[in-house]
Design an enzyme around this catalytic site. Structure first.
Site, PDB file in Angstrom:
ATOM      1  N   ASP A   1      -1.523  -7.262  -9.764  1.00 32.73           N
ATOM      2  CA  ASP A   1      -2.771  -6.994 -10.455  1.00 32.73           C
ATOM      3  C   ASP A   1      -3.340  -5.604 -10.526  1.00 32.73           C
ATOM      4  O   ASP A   1      -3.416  -4.758 -11.272  1.00 32.73           O
ATOM      5  CB  ASP A   1      -3.914  -8.055 -10.426  1.00 32.73           C
TER       6      ASP A   1
ATOM      7  N   ASP B   1       1.120  -1.261   0.219  1.00 31.28           N
ATOM      8  CA  ASP B   1      -0.038   0.154   0.112  1.00 31.28           C
ATOM      9  C   ASP B   1       0.639   1.577  -0.226  1.00 31.28           C
ATOM     10  O   ASP B   1       0.886   2.146  -0.565  1.00 31.28           O
ATOM     11  CB  ASP B   1      -1.149   0.347   0.598  1.00 31.28           C
TER      12      ASP B   1
END
Ligand code: NAI
Length: 427
Positions: free
Chosen positions: A316, A292
């Site tokens: 992805d 993140d």
């Protein structure tokens, strides 16, 4: 096995591809806008190859079928012959394929990757001015992402809530592992899924990323993970990745895991000095980052991001987010590669764009830049440079397809055919 003249088939020796002057390259045009962007990419590649090698090299394109066209002509969406041809020819080009949303439908893209064990999804992201971008300095984006392609939650092992499979698994946890059972908030109504992440699967992708960084003279490789939450899967990926760097590339890389140990044992100053020496010697710095934070960093300080390697689902998400920084999926190239067998399929990363299919509006840049990656993979760098330069120059003249023109000032909106003609002129 599909038979071709061996003189024209790309062969592999010790994991290295050997490319004849007239290789047979299978292409799969795909569904929706696939045929339009494939036509454009092939014309551009053929022109660049002819120009770069004075007609002494050429590609013999061989069509293979999958998706709707295959179903119409052969009754199946993924004929065995398509897989065999890709296996025989080793390198191929692919347009987008529809994934039907019916229950249990097999994604053709995932099937192709699985069948050929194309474990590395290679996604470079680079800016071609003046493509539309949300960044103030999009020219600072030059990132290469390696996404693991065969493991993680993509293994497809899932049990729907309330089914026998889910109940059996819950019963196993309740009786054999009560502490884990207690962690499931609503056991009666939970669907369950498995996330396998292996030593081999992690290490082969990290190895590929480090080898790429060394070959391309990059500065760092970042192992991106969510090991703070998933200690054994994502944390395992990070640790096994560091193991590869420290055991197999100890001369060429500098491990930030060892740096931390050094800092604890010998003090911060000694560690800082070691890092300085490694940088001066041109060693690739292998570090890790929670994924993140990597999203935040990629957007706020893209210049800090270099070669990135991560697990399947993280990759992805991140690959599409990176594409958005430089104009979106219409210009993002990609490839799925097995660096051990040499098998590689280069593909447009966008979907079939059914809303614009057949209207001559599609942006062919994703497939064109994927073809550039293919030419580089084949060692045909002169042709690759020609294509890339023609694209840069055409963009610089503000000639773009409507998806870009609608987001730019003073752009000349071109159809797919017009845009392709401009590229051919430049070549
Ligand atoms: P999509 O990428 O096809 O379309 C999303 C939006 O981007 C649409 O507005 C479309 O017009 C636009 N777009 C996509 N490619 C473009 C291009 N080259 N030029 C200009 N605009 C472009 O994604 P969507 O709608 O979610 O999926 C449609 C189908 O494609 C689905 O069946 C999906 O499964 C499949 N798909 C296949 C992929 C592959 O084969 N690698 C990847 C992603 C989706």
């Amino acid at each position: 096995m599909v038979q071709f003249s061996t003189a024209q088939t790309i062969t592999v020796q010790n994991g290295k591809i050997i490319v004849p002057d007239h290789p047979i390259i299978p292409f799969l045009e795909g569904d929706g806008v696939g045929p339009e962007v494939m036509r454009s990419a092939q014309q551009v590649v053929d022109a660049a190859v002819a120009k770069a090698y004075n007609g002494n090299r050429s590609i013999e394109w061989k069509e293979v079928l999958a998706g709707q066209k295959a179903e119409k002509l052969t009754g199946t969406t993924l004929p065995e012959e398509t897989l065999n041809t890709f296996k025989t020819c080793h390198v191929g080009l692919k347009g987008p394929l529809n994934t039907s949303v019916g229950e249990g439908a097999r994604s053709l893209n995932v099937a192709l990757r699985k069948e050929l064990d194309l474990y590395a999804n290679f996604r470079p992201t680079k800016y071609y001015a003046p493509a539309p971008s949300p960044l103030l300095h999009p020219e600072r984006v030059d990132v290469v992402l390696f996404r693991e392609n065969t493991e993680d939650v993509y293994s497809g092992i899932e049990f729907a809530a309330g089914t026998d499979g889910a109940r059996a698994l819950l019963e196993f946890f309740r009786t054999q592992s009560p502490e884990n059972y207690a962690r499931i908030r609503f056991p009666e109504t939970s669907a369950l899924g498995l996330k396998p992440v292996s030593v081999e699967g992690s290490q082969r992708i990290v190895r590929s990323a480090i080898e790429h960084a060394l070959k391309a003279k990059r500065k760092s490789v970042s192992l991106l993970h969510k090991g703070n939450i998933m200690k054994f899967t994502e944390g395992g990926f990070m640790n096994w990745g560091y193991d590869v760097a420290e055991k197999e590339f100890s001369v060429e890389t500098y491990s930030m895991r060892q740096h931390k140990t050094l800092s604890a044992e010998k003090g911060e100053e000694a560690a800082a000095e070691a890092l300085k020496i490694a940088k001066a010697a041109g060693k690739v710095i292998v570090k890790d980052m929670i994924v993140d934070a990597a999203f935040e960093r990629s957007i706020a300080h893209p210049e800090d991001m270099d070669v990135l390697v991560t697990t399947n689902l993280n990759g992805d998400y991140l690959s599409d987010a990176l594409a958005a920084l430089v104009g979106g999926l219409g210009i993002a190239p990609g490839a799925n590669i097995n660096y051990l067998t040499g098998d590689a399929i280069f593909e447009a990363v966008h979907g079939t764009a059914p809303d614009i299919a057949g209207k001559d509006l599609a942006n062919p840049c994703s497939l064109i830049l994927s073809s550039v990656l293919m030419l580089r993979y084949m060692g045909w760098t002169e042709a690759a440079d020609l294509v890339e330069n023609s694209l840069s120059q055409t963009f610089a003249g503000r000639n773009v397809t409507p998806d870009f023109a609608s987001q730019m000032d003073n752009a000349v909106s071109c159809s797919t055919t017009q845009f392709t003609a401009l590229l051919l002129q430049r070549i």
